[in-house]
Design an enzyme around this catalytic site. Sequence first.
Site, PDB file in Angstrom:
ATOM      1  N   LYS A 103       9.994 -25.575  32.670  1.00 53.85           N
ATOM      2  CA  LYS A 103      11.320 -26.203  32.772  1.00 53.85           C
ATOM      3  C   LYS A 103      12.447 -25.244  32.341  1.00 53.85           C
ATOM      4  O   LYS A 103      12.185 -24.215  31.709  1.00 53.85           O
ATOM      5  CB  LYS A 103      11.327 -27.493  31.934  1.00 53.85           C
ATOM      6  CG  LYS A 103      10.402 -28.588  32.501  1.00 53.85           C
ATOM      7  CD  LYS A 103      10.540 -29.903  31.714  1.00 53.85           C
ATOM      8  CE  LYS A 103       9.678 -31.007  32.309  1.00 53.85           C
ATOM      9  NZ  LYS A 103       9.826 -32.292  31.562  1.00 53.85           N
ATOM     10  N   TYR A 139      11.882 -36.582  40.604  1.00 55.84           N
ATOM     11  CA  TYR A 139      11.610 -37.541  39.530  1.00 55.84           C
ATOM     12  C   TYR A 139      11.947 -38.981  39.940  1.00 55.84           C
ATOM     13  O   TYR A 139      12.204 -39.828  39.082  1.00 55.84           O
ATOM     14  CB  TYR A 139      12.393 -37.161  38.270  1.00 55.84           C
ATOM     15  CG  TYR A 139      11.704 -36.127  37.394  1.00 55.84           C
ATOM     16  CD1 TYR A 139      10.477 -36.401  36.792  1.00 55.84           C
ATOM     17  CD2 TYR A 139      12.281 -34.885  37.142  1.00 55.84           C
ATOM     18  CE1 TYR A 139       9.849 -35.474  35.970  1.00 55.84           C
ATOM     19  CE2 TYR A 139      11.657 -33.938  36.319  1.00 55.84           C
ATOM     20  CZ  TYR A 139      10.443 -34.246  35.742  1.00 55.84           C
ATOM     21  OH  TYR A 139       9.816 -33.334  34.924  1.00 55.84           O
ATOM     22  N   ARG A 156      -2.457 -31.075  31.154  1.00 53.37           N
ATOM     23  CA  ARG A 156      -1.738 -32.005  30.262  1.00 53.37           C
ATOM     24  C   ARG A 156      -2.135 -31.797  28.804  1.00 53.37           C
ATOM     25  O   ARG A 156      -1.312 -31.959  27.897  1.00 53.37           O
ATOM     26  CB  ARG A 156      -1.907 -33.449  30.741  1.00 53.37           C
ATOM     27  CG  ARG A 156      -1.198 -33.638  32.109  1.00 53.37           C
ATOM     28  CD  ARG A 156      -0.877 -35.054  32.446  1.00 53.37           C
ATOM     29  NE  ARG A 156      -0.088 -35.741  31.448  1.00 53.37           N
ATOM     30  CZ  ARG A 156       1.218 -36.011  31.547  1.00 53.37           C
ATOM     31  NH1 ARG A 156       1.914 -35.599  32.603  1.00 53.37           N
ATOM     32  NH2 ARG A 156       1.828 -36.698  30.614  1.00 53.37           N
ATOM     33  N   THR A 185       4.465 -35.826  25.539  1.00 54.54           N
ATOM     34  CA  THR A 185       5.839 -35.767  26.055  1.00 54.54           C
ATOM     35  C   THR A 185       6.839 -35.527  24.928  1.00 54.54           C
ATOM     36  O   THR A 185       7.751 -34.710  25.055  1.00 54.54           O
ATOM     37  CB  THR A 185       6.187 -37.101  26.761  1.00 54.54           C
ATOM     38  OG1 THR A 185       5.151 -37.405  27.704  1.00 54.54           O
ATOM     39  CG2 THR A 185       7.526 -37.028  27.459  1.00 54.54           C
ATOM     40  N   ARG A 187       4.331 -27.854  24.250  1.00 52.37           N
ATOM     41  CA  ARG A 187       5.469 -28.647  23.783  1.00 52.37           C
ATOM     42  C   ARG A 187       5.644 -28.552  22.273  1.00 52.37           C
ATOM     43  O   ARG A 187       6.774 -28.523  21.774  1.00 52.37           O
ATOM     44  CB  ARG A 187       5.321 -30.088  24.275  1.00 52.37           C
ATOM     45  CG  ARG A 187       5.669 -30.188  25.780  1.00 52.37           C
ATOM     46  CD  ARG A 187       5.166 -31.430  26.413  1.00 52.37           C
ATOM     47  NE  ARG A 187       5.780 -31.689  27.726  1.00 52.37           N
ATOM     48  CZ  ARG A 187       5.424 -32.690  28.514  1.00 52.37           C
ATOM     49  NH1 ARG A 187       4.468 -33.528  28.142  1.00 52.37           N
ATOM     50  NH2 ARG A 187       6.012 -32.867  29.686  1.00 52.37           N
ATOM     51  N   ASN A 239      11.530 -30.403  27.168  1.00 55.04           N
ATOM     52  CA  ASN A 239      10.185 -30.232  26.615  1.00 55.04           C
ATOM     53  C   ASN A 239       9.341 -29.198  27.362  1.00 55.04           C
ATOM     54  O   ASN A 239       8.112 -29.269  27.364  1.00 55.04           O
ATOM     55  CB  ASN A 239       9.483 -31.595  26.507  1.00 55.04           C
ATOM     56  CG  ASN A 239       9.330 -32.274  27.850  1.00 55.04           C
ATOM     57  OD1 ASN A 239       9.744 -31.733  28.867  1.00 55.04           O
ATOM     58  ND2 ASN A 239       8.728 -33.452  27.866  1.00 55.04           N
ATOM     59  N   HIS A 256       6.196 -29.380  32.786  1.00 52.79           N
ATOM     60  CA  HIS A 256       5.802 -30.589  33.520  1.00 52.79           C
ATOM     61  C   HIS A 256       4.389 -30.393  34.053  1.00 52.79           C
ATOM     62  O   HIS A 256       4.030 -29.291  34.446  1.00 52.79           O
ATOM     63  CB  HIS A 256       6.733 -30.838  34.717  1.00 52.79           C
ATOM     64  CG  HIS A 256       6.183 -31.870  35.676  1.00 52.79           C
ATOM     65  ND1 HIS A 256       6.372 -33.216  35.493  1.00 52.79           N
ATOM     66  CD2 HIS A 256       5.388 -31.738  36.783  1.00 52.79           C
ATOM     67  CE1 HIS A 256       5.728 -33.872  36.462  1.00 52.79           C
ATOM     68  NE2 HIS A 256       5.128 -32.996  37.251  1.00 52.79           N
ATOM     69  N   GLU A 269       3.215 -33.988  44.437  1.00 51.72           N
ATOM     70  CA  GLU A 269       4.121 -33.026  43.787  1.00 51.72           C
ATOM     71  C   GLU A 269       3.916 -31.615  44.325  1.00 51.72           C
ATOM     72  O   GLU A 269       4.875 -30.857  44.466  1.00 51.72           O
ATOM     73  CB  GLU A 269       3.917 -33.075  42.265  1.00 51.72           C
ATOM     74  CG  GLU A 269       4.402 -34.399  41.674  1.00 51.72           C
ATOM     75  CD  GLU A 269       4.193 -34.490  40.172  1.00 51.72           C
ATOM     76  OE1 GLU A 269       4.640 -35.490  39.583  1.00 51.72           O
ATOM     77  OE2 GLU A 269       3.594 -33.571  39.570  1.00 51.72           O
TER      78      GLU A 269
HETATM   79  P1  IDP Z   1       5.537 -36.356  31.097  1.00 52.46           P
HETATM   80  O1  IDP Z   1       6.434 -35.202  31.489  1.00 52.46           O
HETATM   81  O2  IDP Z   1       4.817 -36.090  29.808  1.00 52.46           O
HETATM   82  O3  IDP Z   1       4.613 -36.787  32.209  1.00 52.46           O
HETATM   83  P2  IDP Z   1       7.186 -38.695  31.735  1.00 52.46           P
HETATM   84  O4  IDP Z   1       7.097 -40.007  31.039  1.00 52.46           O
HETATM   85  O5  IDP Z   1       6.630 -38.589  33.120  1.00 52.46           O
HETATM   86  O6  IDP Z   1       6.508 -37.589  30.765  1.00 52.46           O
HETATM   87  O7  IDP Z   1       8.719 -38.287  31.742  1.00 52.46           O
HETATM   88  C1  IDP Z   1       9.199 -37.220  32.554  1.00 52.46           C
HETATM   89  C2  IDP Z   1      10.138 -36.376  31.736  1.00 52.46           C
HETATM   90  O8  IDP Z   1      11.295 -37.151  31.412  1.00 52.46           O
HETATM   91  C3  IDP Z   1       9.602 -35.918  30.363  1.00 52.46           C
HETATM   92  O9  IDP Z   1       8.776 -34.770  30.453  1.00 52.46           O
HETATM   93  C4  IDP Z   1      10.873 -35.646  29.624  1.00 52.46           C
HETATM   94  O10 IDP Z   1      11.461 -34.403  30.026  1.00 52.46           O
HETATM   95  C5  IDP Z   1      11.765 -36.795  30.100  1.00 52.46           C
HETATM   96  N1  IDP Z   1      11.657 -37.982  29.242  1.00 52.46           N
HETATM   97  C6  IDP Z   1      10.660 -38.874  29.210  1.00 52.46           C
HETATM   98  N2  IDP Z   1      10.868 -39.853  28.319  1.00 52.46           N
HETATM   99  C7  IDP Z   1      12.054 -39.586  27.775  1.00 52.46           C
HETATM  100  C8  IDP Z   1      12.839 -40.254  26.764  1.00 52.46           C
HETATM  101  O11 IDP Z   1      12.452 -41.308  26.212  1.00 52.46           O
HETATM  102  N3  IDP Z   1      14.022 -39.663  26.445  1.00 52.46           N
HETATM  103  C9  IDP Z   1      14.467 -38.525  27.048  1.00 52.46           C
HETATM  104  N4  IDP Z   1      13.769 -37.873  28.004  1.00 52.46           N
HETATM  105  C10 IDP Z   1      12.569 -38.389  28.349  1.00 52.46           C
HETATM  106 MG    MG Z   2       5.065 -37.605  34.066  1.00 51.56          MG
END
Ligand code: IDP
Ligand code: MG
Length: 141
Positions: free
Chosen positions: A11, A51, A87, A93, A104, A114, A117, A128
């Site tokens: 990212k 997204y 993962r 996350t 992370r 973070n 992805h 994707e």
């Molecule tokens: P993941 O990347 O671990 O699969 P997802 O729930 O798919 O997590 O969320 C996609 C991305 O959205 C996260 O990697 C993060 O950058 C952002 N994100 C997810 N949840 C939050 C939140 O509660 N606050 C702010 N950003 C978030």
């Molecule tokens: Mg995700």
Amino acid sequence: MSVENTLSIIKPDAVKRDLTGKIIAMFEENQLRIVAQKKIWLSKAQAGSFYAVHKDRPFFDELCEFMSSGPIVVQVLRGTNAIEKNREIMGATNPEQAEAGTIRKEFALSMTENSAHGSDSPETAREEISFFFSGLEIIQF
Ligand code: IDP
Ligand code: MG
């Protein structure tokens, strides 16, 4: 256990801090091989399209702003159990909940910024990967 392809993104926060090489090394040291890779800069609309599954979440706008704030590295990783393994290497996350030694935990700046992805299922991996790459761009071996 089967050989899988998965989509990985380094990212903008990590690309900006020149962490690309360190993050790639973590994949390669864990038997995930890069079979396609490019550096691109998404528009906010393109980030929103990638997204789209999160479009109704409160963090969606902030996420799209962030993902279009600078270049990213998109890559296809291949290996045994690649989806789950990627993962694990990324960590949770929320970086505060990520295990020591994960991308992370080591590098993320916040829940949004973070650093990485990774696809979360075989179906999303297929979708994707085809969002970013044509079949011709993926090494088949
Ligand atoms: P993941 O990347 O671990 O699969 P997802 O729930 O798919 O997590 O969320 C996609 C991305 O959205 C996260 O990697 C993060 O950058 C952002 N994100 C997810 N949840 C939050 C939140 O509660 N606050 C702010 N950003 C978030
Ligand atoms: Mg995700």
